[in-house]
Scaffold this motif. Structure first.
Motif, PDB file in Angstrom:
ATOM      1  N   ASN A 480       0.822  -1.216   0.000  1.00 32.19           N
ATOM      2  CA  ASN A 480       0.000   0.000   0.000  1.00 32.19           C
ATOM      3  C   ASN A 480       0.851   1.259   0.000  1.00 32.19           C
ATOM      4  O   ASN A 480       0.463   2.290  -0.564  1.00 32.19           O
ATOM      5  CB  ASN A 480      -0.927   0.025   1.221  1.00 32.19           C
ATOM      6  CG  ASN A 480      -2.085  -0.933   1.096  1.00 32.19           C
ATOM      7  OD1 ASN A 480      -2.421  -1.379  -0.002  1.00 32.19           O
ATOM      8  ND2 ASN A 480      -2.703  -1.278   2.217  1.00 32.19           N
ATOM      9  N   ASN A 481       2.017   1.192   0.637  1.00 30.38           N
ATOM     10  CA  ASN A 481       2.904   2.347   0.755  1.00 30.38           C
ATOM     11  C   ASN A 481       4.063   2.297  -0.237  1.00 30.38           C
ATOM     12  O   ASN A 481       5.105   2.893  -0.008  1.00 30.38           O
ATOM     13  CB  ASN A 481       3.420   2.461   2.184  1.00 30.38           C
ATOM     14  CG  ASN A 481       2.342   2.916   3.143  1.00 30.38           C
ATOM     15  OD1 ASN A 481       2.017   4.102   3.219  1.00 30.38           O
ATOM     16  ND2 ASN A 481       1.752   1.971   3.873  1.00 30.38           N
ATOM     17  N   ARG A 482       3.850   1.561  -1.318  1.00 37.61           N
ATOM     18  CA  ARG A 482       4.781   1.531  -2.449  1.00 37.61           C
ATOM     19  C   ARG A 482       6.146   0.970  -2.067  1.00 37.61           C
ATOM     20  O   ARG A 482       7.168   1.318  -2.643  1.00 37.61           O
ATOM     21  CB  ARG A 482       4.910   2.919  -3.079  1.00 37.61           C
ATOM     22  CG  ARG A 482       3.574   3.454  -3.561  1.00 37.61           C
ATOM     23  CD  ARG A 482       3.598   4.903  -4.025  1.00 37.61           C
ATOM     24  NE  ARG A 482       4.294   5.045  -5.276  1.00 37.61           N
ATOM     25  CZ  ARG A 482       5.487   5.627  -5.395  1.00 37.61           C
ATOM     26  NH1 ARG A 482       6.109   6.101  -4.348  1.00 37.61           N
ATOM     27  NH2 ARG A 482       6.062   5.727  -6.580  1.00 37.61           N
ATOM     28  N   GLY A 483       6.134   0.057  -1.090  1.00 36.39           N
ATOM     29  CA  GLY A 483       7.365  -0.611  -0.717  1.00 36.39           C
ATOM     30  C   GLY A 483       7.769  -1.705  -1.682  1.00 36.39           C
ATOM     31  O   GLY A 483       8.746  -2.411  -1.436  1.00 36.39           O
ATOM     32  N   TYR A 484       7.022  -1.843  -2.772  1.00 39.52           N
ATOM     33  CA  TYR A 484       7.420  -2.762  -3.843  1.00 39.52           C
ATOM     34  C   TYR A 484       8.517  -2.145  -4.691  1.00 39.52           C
ATOM     35  O   TYR A 484       9.172  -2.840  -5.478  1.00 39.52           O
ATOM     36  CB  TYR A 484       6.215  -3.118  -4.729  1.00 39.52           C
ATOM     37  CG  TYR A 484       5.475  -1.920  -5.280  1.00 39.52           C
ATOM     38  CD1 TYR A 484       5.904  -1.255  -6.421  1.00 39.52           C
ATOM     39  CD2 TYR A 484       4.331  -1.446  -4.640  1.00 39.52           C
ATOM     40  CE1 TYR A 484       5.221  -0.150  -6.915  1.00 39.52           C
ATOM     41  CE2 TYR A 484       3.644  -0.343  -5.132  1.00 39.52           C
ATOM     42  CZ  TYR A 484       4.098   0.300  -6.259  1.00 39.52           C
ATOM     43  OH  TYR A 484       3.424   1.395  -6.739  1.00 39.52           O
ATOM     44  N   LEU A 485       8.721  -0.830  -4.566  1.00 38.06           N
ATOM     45  CA  LEU A 485       9.801  -0.160  -5.280  1.00 38.06           C
ATOM     46  C   LEU A 485      11.128  -0.414  -4.571  1.00 38.06           C
ATOM     47  O   LEU A 485      11.183  -0.599  -3.356  1.00 38.06           O
ATOM     48  CB  LEU A 485       9.542   1.350  -5.342  1.00 38.06           C
ATOM     49  CG  LEU A 485       8.298   1.796  -6.112  1.00 38.06           C
ATOM     50  CD1 LEU A 485       8.039   3.276  -5.860  1.00 38.06           C
ATOM     51  CD2 LEU A 485       8.462   1.528  -7.602  1.00 38.06           C
ATOM     52  N   TRP A 486      12.205  -0.391  -5.345  1.00 32.56           N
ATOM     53  CA  TRP A 486      13.529  -0.552  -4.752  1.00 32.56           C
ATOM     54  C   TRP A 486      14.008   0.776  -4.174  1.00 32.56           C
ATOM     55  O   TRP A 486      13.689   1.852  -4.706  1.00 32.56           O
ATOM     56  CB  TRP A 486      14.519  -1.070  -5.789  1.00 32.56           C
ATOM     57  CG  TRP A 486      14.384  -2.536  -5.986  1.00 32.56           C
ATOM     58  CD1 TRP A 486      13.374  -3.179  -6.624  1.00 32.56           C
ATOM     59  CD2 TRP A 486      15.259  -3.552  -5.501  1.00 32.56           C
ATOM     60  NE1 TRP A 486      13.560  -4.537  -6.576  1.00 32.56           N
ATOM     61  CE2 TRP A 486      14.716  -4.797  -5.895  1.00 32.56           C
ATOM     62  CE3 TRP A 486      16.450  -3.532  -4.786  1.00 32.56           C
ATOM     63  CZ2 TRP A 486      15.326  -6.008  -5.587  1.00 32.56           C
ATOM     64  CZ3 TRP A 486      17.067  -4.742  -4.478  1.00 32.56           C
ATOM     65  CH2 TRP A 486      16.509  -5.961  -4.875  1.00 32.56           C
ATOM     66  N   PRO A 487      14.787   0.735  -3.098  1.00 30.28           N
ATOM     67  CA  PRO A 487      15.360   1.966  -2.542  1.00 30.28           C
ATOM     68  C   PRO A 487      16.503   2.478  -3.415  1.00 30.28           C
ATOM     69  O   PRO A 487      17.044   1.745  -4.250  1.00 30.28           O
ATOM     70  CB  PRO A 487      15.866   1.529  -1.175  1.00 30.28           C
ATOM     71  CG  PRO A 487      16.177   0.067  -1.340  1.00 30.28           C
ATOM     72  CD  PRO A 487      15.165  -0.463  -2.327  1.00 30.28           C
ATOM     73  N   LEU A 488      16.870   3.732  -3.194  1.00 24.73           N
ATOM     74  CA  LEU A 488      17.993   4.342  -3.896  1.00 24.73           C
ATOM     75  C   LEU A 488      19.199   4.429  -2.967  1.00 24.73           C
ATOM     76  O   LEU A 488      19.053   4.647  -1.758  1.00 24.73           O
ATOM     77  CB  LEU A 488      17.627   5.748  -4.374  1.00 24.73           C
ATOM     78  CG  LEU A 488      16.588   5.855  -5.483  1.00 24.73           C
ATOM     79  CD1 LEU A 488      16.181   7.306  -5.686  1.00 24.73           C
ATOM     80  CD2 LEU A 488      17.113   5.265  -6.782  1.00 24.73           C
ATOM     81  N   ASP A 489      20.367   4.293  -3.540  1.00 21.93           N
ATOM     82  CA  ASP A 489      21.611   4.438  -2.789  1.00 21.93           C
ATOM     83  C   ASP A 489      21.970   5.922  -2.750  1.00 21.93           C
ATOM     84  O   ASP A 489      22.713   6.417  -3.591  1.00 21.93           O
ATOM     85  CB  ASP A 489      22.722   3.625  -3.454  1.00 21.93           C
ATOM     86  CG  ASP A 489      24.060   3.762  -2.734  1.00 21.93           C
ATOM     87  OD1 ASP A 489      24.090   4.376  -1.640  1.00 21.93           O
ATOM     88  OD2 ASP A 489      25.062   3.269  -3.262  1.00 21.93           O
ATOM     89  N   LEU A 490      21.434   6.631  -1.777  1.00 21.00           N
ATOM     90  CA  LEU A 490      21.637   8.072  -1.725  1.00 21.00           C
ATOM     91  C   LEU A 490      23.081   8.435  -1.383  1.00 21.00           C
ATOM     92  O   LEU A 490      23.528   9.546  -1.698  1.00 21.00           O
ATOM     93  CB  LEU A 490      20.679   8.705  -0.718  1.00 21.00           C
ATOM     94  CG  LEU A 490      19.198   8.626  -1.109  1.00 21.00           C
ATOM     95  CD1 LEU A 490      18.334   9.374  -0.100  1.00 21.00           C
ATOM     96  CD2 LEU A 490      18.958   9.180  -2.502  1.00 21.00           C
ATOM     97  N   ARG A 491      23.817   7.535  -0.744  1.00 21.62           N
ATOM     98  CA  ARG A 491      25.232   7.821  -0.489  1.00 21.62           C
ATOM     99  C   ARG A 491      25.994   8.041  -1.782  1.00 21.62           C
ATOM    100  O   ARG A 491      26.928   8.841  -1.847  1.00 21.62           O
ATOM    101  CB  ARG A 491      25.860   6.677   0.310  1.00 21.62           C
ATOM    102  CG  ARG A 491      25.381   6.585   1.753  1.00 21.62           C
ATOM    103  CD  ARG A 491      25.888   5.331   2.428  1.00 21.62           C
ATOM    104  NE  ARG A 491      25.354   4.138   1.787  1.00 21.62           N
ATOM    105  CZ  ARG A 491      25.610   2.901   2.200  1.00 21.62           C
ATOM    106  NH1 ARG A 491      26.411   2.689   3.233  1.00 21.62           N
ATOM    107  NH2 ARG A 491      25.076   1.856   1.587  1.00 21.62           N
ATOM    108  N   THR A 492      25.572   7.328  -2.818  1.00 20.46           N
ATOM    109  CA  THR A 492      26.213   7.482  -4.128  1.00 20.46           C
ATOM    110  C   THR A 492      25.556   8.580  -4.946  1.00 20.46           C
ATOM    111  O   THR A 492      26.235   9.360  -5.617  1.00 20.46           O
ATOM    112  CB  THR A 492      26.139   6.150  -4.907  1.00 20.46           C
ATOM    113  OG1 THR A 492      26.815   5.145  -4.175  1.00 20.46           O
ATOM    114  CG2 THR A 492      26.759   6.295  -6.294  1.00 20.46           C
TER     115      THR A 492
END
Length: 511
Positions: A480-492
């Motif tokens: 429901n909260n779109r956790g099917y999307l992959w996270p981004l590597d914000l450090r990079t």
């Protein structure tokens, strides 16, 4: 439409190798120093004016875009991790211990995986492709007509159409995987000092893909003048197929069905026979709509290594001599999806799997050749990565018709694929059962083709406990909260674009 003679192909091969080498050198320089912009490298030759000056250069630049797209899909085995591993198709991903988090018991923790497979959190390579397409779209119209051989307008239109298609595919794919893309549609003369850009919405990402796909359709024609380009070079049918897939995400079912009809009725594609099902993955089949060229050739080898290439993750003995590790098939899911009994008539079972009784392998990509055949050393897998094919479009049309309450038409579309597979036709009963059957058929037909996870998410069956093949472990609250999307590597990525934000589910869960 244009084709290449042998001399041109050889010249292009040399030019392309130098060109792609320069692309990655430039990218490395940019990503080490840029503090303002996202991840568009100055993907150009040392001076723009001395490269984009001829038909040969434009052909090389376009080939570079395809090569970069292939690299992005292959990197970190990402195409199959995103589309198959996350859908519980494989029970053992033992080429990388970090993939152990991709299982129901660990609730498919995308957050953990990238510690050993960082490419899965980084969309940079797709933006390199987009940057290349932006250059082609910007530069090709101004290349002097005198440098072209043949119908200049038709050649330029085809090149531009392919660039728009590739850019459309990238925005479609980025939005599927990570969501909320950064939309860039112009070529920057000074990308290092360009202003940072915030993320757009998913709706805007898919909308941009639709705009580009429609532009590609307007510029290209159906069919191929050069048979060596079948499926590995985009045409009008390719763009319509992509448009159908994007419309399904947008829940625009009538336009999706119409785009599918354009592919089915005018694209010139035909289903392979059941007996020839394996030919689909050997490249340039009559069913294939879009694929990445990875076939083996002793002189110009584009094939993947049989020991560590992207297809090698599926293979072990006896398909690759001496190889003992692979992704093993989830036999519980296979037995739920297919009739795997001794009396099964489904031709896909034998063509897709080997050793279902123990340590089963997925063998769609098992056309292995050895550079040293007598000693069975230096193996290569001579298969193409098929991204879109006609059976996929028939099943998309069935799903679109289901959502339009055209149940009879949906059954008809579904049964075309079932007939080729050699299984009994489906008889309409409960409409909900029809949807479940269509999705099961997609699972059967497209197993190991990088798609079923996205189908389950898009249809919202991934966490539907009433659907027999829902994927246990995905929490409804997460979906429901779109956790099917992959996270981004914000450090990079943050040093490249300080306006980037983390996907909400992963941000809320400590990433």
């Amino acid at each position: 439409m244009f084709s290449f003679n042998t001399q041109t192909k050889n010249t292009m091969k040399k030019l392309l190798n130098r060109y792609i080498t320069f692309i990655f050198l430039c990218s490395g320089i940019l990503f080490g120093s840029c503090k303002k912009y996202i991840n568009e490298g100055p993907i150009d030759t040392p001076t723009t004016d001395n490269f984009w000056t001829s038909q040969k250069a434009a052909e090389s630049g376009l080939a570079g875009a395809y090569g970069l797209l292939r690299s992005a899909l292959v990197n970190g085995h990402s195409y199959y991790v995103f589309g198959d591993a996350t859908a519980n198709e494989f029970s053992n991903l033992n080429d990388n211990t970090a993939y152990g988090s991709l299982k129901p018991s660990n609730q498919w923790n995308f957050n953990y995986v990238p510690y050993q497979a960082g490419s899965l959190q980084n969309w940079t390579m797709f933006y390199q492709v987009i940057s290349q397409c932006n250059l082609i779209i910007s530069k090709v119209p101004n290349i002097p007509a005198s440098t072209f051989t043949g119908d200049v307008t038709a050649i330029k239109n085809q090149m531009l159409g392919e660039a728009y298609f590739i850019r459309a595919y990238c925005y479609y794919y980025i939005t599927q995987v990570w969501g909320e893309p950064v939309i860039v549609t112009e070529a920057y003369a000074d990308p290092i000092n360009a202003k940072p850009i915030a993320r757009s919405t998913d709706a805007q990402g898919f909308a941009q893909a639709v705009i580009d796909a429609k532009k590609a359709i307007s510029l290209m024609q159906y069919g191929y003048a050069d048979l060596s380009k079948v499926a590995v070079q985009a045409n009008r049918g390719t763009a319509f197929a992509l448009l159908a897939k994007i419309y399904m995400w947008q829940k625009q079912y009538q336009p999706a069905a119409a785009a599918a009809d354009s592919v089915i009725q005018r694209g010139g594609y035909n289903l392979e026979s059941g007996a020839a099902f394996s030919n689909i993955f050997k490249g340039h089949s009559q069913e294939s709509i879009f694929e990445m060229n990875m076939l083996y050739s002793p002189n110009q080898n584009e094939a993947q290594s049989g020991t560590d290439g992207i297809f090698a993750i599926f293979l072990a003995n006896p398909f690759v001599f001496g190889k003992t590790t692979s992704w093993n098939v989830n036999t519980e899911l296979v037995n739920n999806l297919y009739d795997t009994t001794s009396t099964s008539t489904d031709v896909r079972v034998k063509a897709t799997f080997y050793g279902l009784l123990s340590n089963a392998l997925m063998v769609k990509y098992a056309n292995v050749v050895y550079q040293n055949p007598s000693q069975q050393t230096l193996p290569f897998v001579s298969n193409n990565m098929v991204l879109m094919r006609l059976a996929d479009i028939y099943l998309l049309k069935a799903e679109a018709n289901y959502n339009l309450s055209n149940y009879g038409a949906a059954v008809q579309n579904l049964n075309i694929v079932r007939a080729r597979a050699g299984i009994d036709p489906y008889t309409l009963g409960d409409p909900t059962d029809l949807l479940y059957t269509i999705m099961d058929e997609r699972g059967r037909e497209l197993f190991g083709e990088g798609q079923w996870y996205f189908d389950l998410v898009r249809s919202r069956l991934i966490d539907d406990p009433n659907y027999p093949n829902f994927v246990e472990g995905y929490l409804t609250n997460r979906i429901n909260n779109r956790g099917y999307l992959w996270p981004l590597d914000l450090r990079t990525l943050l040093p490249q674009d300080p306006l980037l934000t983390q996907n909400a589910w992963w941000s809320q869960n400590g990433l």
